[in-house]
Scaffold this motif. Structure first.
Motif, PDB file in Angstrom:
ATOM      1  N   ALA A 113       0.836  -1.206   0.000  1.00  0.00           N
ATOM      2  CA  ALA A 113       0.000   0.000   0.000  1.00  0.00           C
ATOM      3  C   ALA A 113       0.868   1.253   0.000  1.00  0.00           C
ATOM      4  O   ALA A 113       0.596   2.212  -0.720  1.00  0.00           O
ATOM      5  CB  ALA A 113      -0.928  -0.025   1.214  1.00  0.00           C
ATOM      6  N   SER A 114       1.922   1.221   0.792  1.00  0.00           N
ATOM      7  CA  SER A 114       2.809   2.388   0.882  1.00  0.00           C
ATOM      8  C   SER A 114       3.469   2.659  -0.479  1.00  0.00           C
ATOM      9  O   SER A 114       3.543   3.814  -0.919  1.00  0.00           O
ATOM     10  CB  SER A 114       3.854   2.115   1.961  1.00  0.00           C
ATOM     11  N   ALA A 115       3.926   1.600  -1.144  1.00  0.00           N
ATOM     12  CA  ALA A 115       4.553   1.768  -2.465  1.00  0.00           C
ATOM     13  C   ALA A 115       3.566   2.359  -3.471  1.00  0.00           C
ATOM     14  O   ALA A 115       3.946   3.053  -4.410  1.00  0.00           O
ATOM     15  CB  ALA A 115       5.079   0.425  -2.966  1.00  0.00           C
ATOM     16  N   ALA A 116       2.260   2.101  -3.227  1.00  0.00           N
ATOM     17  CA  ALA A 116       1.232   2.597  -4.158  1.00  0.00           C
ATOM     18  C   ALA A 116       0.790   4.032  -3.819  1.00  0.00           C
ATOM     19  O   ALA A 116      -0.081   4.577  -4.491  1.00  0.00           O
ATOM     20  CB  ALA A 116       0.026   1.666  -4.119  1.00  0.00           C
ATOM     21  N   GLY A 117       1.341   4.590  -2.735  1.00  0.00           N
ATOM     22  CA  GLY A 117       1.006   5.985  -2.416  1.00  0.00           C
ATOM     23  C   GLY A 117       0.066   6.173  -1.234  1.00  0.00           C
ATOM     24  O   GLY A 117      -0.438   7.268  -0.996  1.00  0.00           O
ATOM     25  N   VAL A 118      -0.170   5.082  -0.469  1.00  0.00           N
ATOM     26  CA  VAL A 118      -1.004   5.192   0.741  1.00  0.00           C
ATOM     27  C   VAL A 118      -0.065   5.437   1.924  1.00  0.00           C
ATOM     28  O   VAL A 118       1.017   4.865   1.985  1.00  0.00           O
ATOM     29  CB  VAL A 118      -1.784   3.864   0.983  1.00  0.00           C
ATOM     30  N   LYS A 119      -0.497   6.277   2.868  1.00  0.00           N
ATOM     31  CA  LYS A 119       0.298   6.436   4.102  1.00  0.00           C
ATOM     32  C   LYS A 119      -0.245   5.445   5.129  1.00  0.00           C
ATOM     33  O   LYS A 119      -1.461   5.403   5.368  1.00  0.00           O
ATOM     34  CB  LYS A 119       0.177   7.859   4.630  1.00  0.00           C
ATOM     35  N   VAL A 120       0.654   4.665   5.706  1.00  0.00           N
ATOM     36  CA  VAL A 120       0.208   3.585   6.596  1.00  0.00           C
ATOM     37  C   VAL A 120       0.795   3.759   8.006  1.00  0.00           C
ATOM     38  O   VAL A 120       1.966   3.460   8.237  1.00  0.00           O
ATOM     39  CB  VAL A 120       0.613   2.196   6.024  1.00  0.00           C
ATOM     40  N   PRO A 121      -0.034   4.248   8.955  1.00  0.00           N
ATOM     41  CA  PRO A 121       0.451   4.398  10.337  1.00  0.00           C
ATOM     42  C   PRO A 121       0.045   3.186  11.172  1.00  0.00           C
ATOM     43  O   PRO A 121      -1.082   3.088  11.614  1.00  0.00           O
ATOM     44  CB  PRO A 121      -0.326   5.638  10.819  1.00  0.00           C
ATOM     45  N   MET A 122       0.956   2.270  11.389  1.00  0.00           N
ATOM     46  CA  MET A 122       0.546   1.038  12.089  1.00  0.00           C
ATOM     47  C   MET A 122       0.967   1.054  13.551  1.00  0.00           C
ATOM     48  O   MET A 122       2.151   1.134  13.854  1.00  0.00           O
ATOM     49  CB  MET A 122       1.182  -0.185  11.425  1.00  0.00           C
TER      50      MET A 122
END
Ligand code: URA
Length: 451
Positions: A113-122
């Motif tokens: 998802a991050s590589a696709a441009g989503v910001k992922v705060p886990m």
């Protein structure tokens, strides 16, 4: 009955109530108001309401239930008990799994998802019961810091678009206190309480949308699709009340996800999957969950395009590079991506072979998780140190045909654990494995999508 300690206690709600009548009200099956719930939760978090009265309230909530509005009020009260992060943009999306055996999908879907441009705060959890925890697993990578401050967490997300930490004391402290009390008062398995617990933490992270992986089966906390569906609906409904986008998949947890169970082994399997060489179930689920994240983030207009993008992020190697960046960015030794010997790995192997020919019909997946704990691959006590190096590698899954003496899985253990490994082998064959003489269909991985 008046409670003099609480007279004038009205900081959060501007209204003042009394403890005993509120417990009595819920006990008699009446609905609590938003103000009543907020007042009660703040009183408990501020240590004004004692454990015994909170325990009584939790049991009343458990037995009489809570509707959507009460669940949202409880979520809000727990959310407001701590810090709430905010990030600019609509593309900040997290995923939540209800946990299972061998569930390592976060390490694959988050970089995709991050590589696709989503910001992922886990903000992920540690192992619970028979299930492993994402935070424990990533700590198998030497140097990886899961205890970043909230400031570092925000900076890393802005810098890298992907960050992974454990629970922090600043996020939903009310949940931390209430969860500990639920754990010892038989009030864990209650849908409104689970919903508020999960949602208060997810909302505090600052995500605009959440993709839920709700697992059902012998290795999940929800044993049936029906229970999983009720929880999924409650999470979706509460997300919507807070104006967050949400998708929930109901997925199979009757057998380990992928082939590897155990911390280092699961990291290796995750990296292999990011290299395009992972097992099909793990690859499919990770790609589909990532695609939903990409879709609800608005990066792609349709799910079909989002899925294509997710697949491209794997085949192009971009997702793998995101995982490398995540490890490096949080102080971990990113050379593990190319050299698995840098992970702790036990060198002794005990094989578990089929006692007869047939088709694998069923595993007791909870027991598989518990057997790993016998090797130190999970905690029996809060203070236990996890053995990252031990694990199970499955060669057969439900639906597979086996001949007598075919290897079902291998146990990877330390040289001084041979007796324990032999006992695990025997217990698995006696208690965890069901073979059928007739053909068995492999379970469907994703049985339903809710949004
Ligand atoms: N996970 C949580 O965070 N809370 C619960 O109550 C159950 C699972």
């Amino acid at each position: 009955m008046a409670n003099p300690i609480l007279a004038g206690f009205k900081i959060m709600t501007k209204k003042s109530f009394q403890v005993y009548p509120l417990i009595d009200k819920k006990k008699n099956g009446h609905k609590l108001s938003v103000d009543e719930i907020k007042w009660f939760i703040q009183g408990y978090t501020d240590h004004v309401i004692p454990d015994y009265q909170m325990s009584a309230m939790l049991m009343a909530m458990f037995l009489k239930g809570m509707d959507g509005a009460e669940t949202a009020a409880l979520t809000d009260a727990m959310l407001e008990s701590g810090e709430q992060l905010k990030f600019p943009g609509k593309n900040v999306i997290d995923k939540h799994s209800t946990g299972g055996v061998g569930d390592k999908a976060s390490f694959i879907l988050a970089p995709i998802a991050s590589a696709a441009g989503v910001k992922v705060p886990m903000i992920a959890g540690r192992g619970l019961g028979h299930t492993g925890g994402t935070v424990d697993k990533i700590e198998a990578v030497k140097g990886f810091r899961t205890n970043l401050s909230l400031k570092e967490f925000q900076d890393k997300l802005n810098e890298n678009g992907l960050v992974l930490i454990g629970q922090t004391p600043e996020i939903a402290p009310a949940d931390r206190l209430i969860y500990a009390l639920r754990d010892v008062t038989a009030t864990i398995d209650c849908i409104p309480l689970i919903t508020a617990s999960i949602m208060s933490k997810k909302l505090a992270e600052g995500a605009n949308g959440i993709v839920f992986d709700i697992k059902y089966g012998s290795g999940a906390f929800m044993r049936t699709p029906k229970q999983a569906r009720i929880l999924a609906k409650s999470l979706i409904q509460t997300s919507k009340r807070f104006k967050k986008k949400a998708v929930a998949l109901i997925t199979d947890m009757n057998q380990p996800l992928g082939n590897a169970v155990g911390h280092s082994h699961e990291i290796i399997e995750s990296i292999e999957t990011l290299k395009g060489k992972g097992p099909k179930d793990l690859t499919d689920l990770s790609v589909i969950l990532a695609a939903h994240m990409i879709h609800i983030a608005g990066v792609e207009k349709t799910f079909v395009k989002a899925k294509k993008k997710a697949e491209l992020m794997v085949s192009s190697g971009k997702a793998l590079e995101e995982f490398r960046k995540l490890i490096k960015g949080q102080g971990g030794d990113d050379r593990v991506i190319d050299d698995y010997s840098l992970l702790p790995l036990a060198t002794s192997i005990t094989e578990v072979r089929s006692p007869k020919k047939g088709f694998i019909k069923m595993f007791n997946n909870e027991q598989i998780g518990l057997l790993l704990i016998e090797l130190g691959g999970g905690r029996k006590m809060k203070t236990d140190i996890i053995n990252f190096d031990v694990g199970f590698l499955f060669e057969k899954k439900i639906g597979d045909q086996v001949k007598k003496d075919d290897v079902i899985f291998t146990i990877h253990h330390r040289a001084d654990q041979t007796d324990a490994a032999l006992s695990i082998r025997d217990r698995f064959l006696k208690e965890s494995l069901t073979l059928s003489a007739t053909k068995v269909r492999a379970p469907k991985l994703i049985i339903e999508k809710l949004s």
